[in-house]
Design an enzyme around this catalytic site. Structure first.
Site, short mmCIF file in Angstrom:
data_model
loop_
_atom_site.label_atom_id
_atom_site.label_comp_id
_atom_site.label_asym_id
_atom_site.label_seq_id
_atom_site.Cartn_x
_atom_site.Cartn_y
_atom_site.Cartn_z
NE ARG A 1 3.17 5.48 7.74
CZ ARG A 1 2.84 4.58 8.66
NH1 ARG A 1 3.78 4.00 9.39
NH2 ARG A 1 1.57 4.25 8.86
N GLY B 1 -9.35 6.89 -6.53
CA GLY B 1 -8.08 6.45 -5.95
C GLY B 1 -8.10 4.97 -5.63
CG ASP C 1 -5.93 5.34 -1.43
OD1 ASP C 1 -6.58 5.73 -2.43
OD2 ASP C 1 -5.52 6.12 -0.54
N GLY D 1 0.96 5.01 0.00
CA GLY D 1 0.17 6.22 0.21
C GLY D 1 0.94 7.47 -0.14
CG ASP E 1 -1.64 1.29 1.46
OD1 ASP E 1 -1.83 2.04 0.48
OD2 ASP E 1 -2.01 1.56 2.62
#
Length: 261
Positions: A12, A103, A105, A9, A7
């Protein structure tokens, strides 16, 4: 068949290694790295891992960051796959005007939340909150349709905007108070209440639309900071994006294990 979930972002990169690409797989290792330190992964954390057979990730930080991650993955003979939001996947229907612009995520977290809810044996409307550099609040109906969502600044962005646009204000180390009596507490409480109010509004919108009380899941790096201040009951789930990646991976690479829903 070990599986690496990634993941990426805005701040991070989080990763988790599982013993298989399926829901309920055993977690073998996990970690996080700030984006400016991505180049340390190959000779650092990832050098100690057994080579994964599959890699699946979501990235919102842009193509340049994605290429840097892919360079670190060259330590293994594996080609990563990256989730791109689509019209439908893993039982979730995308109501965005342009589905691919959502997005990834957000999309993956919603898939994780939807299937976490289904595993409890009941379909219900769901609000999904991610609290990070930005805050997103999504609404999913009981049939698994993503109705829409909102985006607002995270705490850090709000405070930096105030600091740069208002004389005499500085990024505080204040506390959340019901009735703040100093500037630091006022700024911290203001940002917190703004996020909590946005979530409450979406929760009420979804309840009115569906005629049923929604479930609310909260995730993200700053979720633990927000959870105590929520006026809407929210369940804090740190692994929501990884839950979604496991669900997608199972359907791509172990379809015989995917539940019929």
């Amino acid at each position: 068949m070990s599986f690496l979930a990634i993941d990426v972002g805005n701040t991070r990169l989080k990763w988790a290694l599982y013993d298989a690409p399926r829901v309920g797989a055993r977690l073998l290792a996990h970690g996080a790295q700030f984006l400016e330190n991505i180049e340390t992964l190959e000779e650092g954390d990832w050098s100690r891992l057994a080579p994964p057979q599959r890699v699946l990730g979501c990235v919102v930080a842009g193509d340049a960051v994605k290429r840097r991650v892919e360079e670190q993955l060259e330590i293994w003979d594996v080609t990563p796959q990256w989730v791109v939001s689509s019209a439908a996947e893993a039982g979730l229907t995308n109501g965005y005007d342009h589905p691919a612009r959502l997005g990834s995520d957000r999309w993956v977290a919603m898939i994780g939340a939807r299937h976490r809810l289904l595993a409890r044996g009941r379909q219900r409307p769901c609000v999904v909150v991610m609290v990070g550099t930005a805050v997103t609040v999504e609404a999913i109906d009981a049939e698994g349709r993503f109705l829409g969502g909102i985006i607002l600044p995270g705490h850090g962005i709000m405070l930096r905007a105030l600091e740069s646009g208002t004389a005499g204000l500085h990024v505080p180390t204040g506390e959340v108070r019901d009735f703040p009596t100093n500037t630091s507490d006022a700024l911290t409480s203001g940002g917190t209440f703004a996020i909590a109010g946005a979530v409450q509004r979406m929760f009420e919108n979804l309840r009115r639309h569906c005629g049923e009380e929604p479930v609310c899941f909260m995730t993200g790096g700053a979720g633990w900071k927000m959870a105590p201040s929520m006026s809407t009951p929210c369940e804090l789930v740190e692994s929501l994006i990884f839950d979604g990646l496991l669900e997608i991976a199972q359907r791509r690479w172990a379809p015989s294990l995917a539940p019929a829903r």
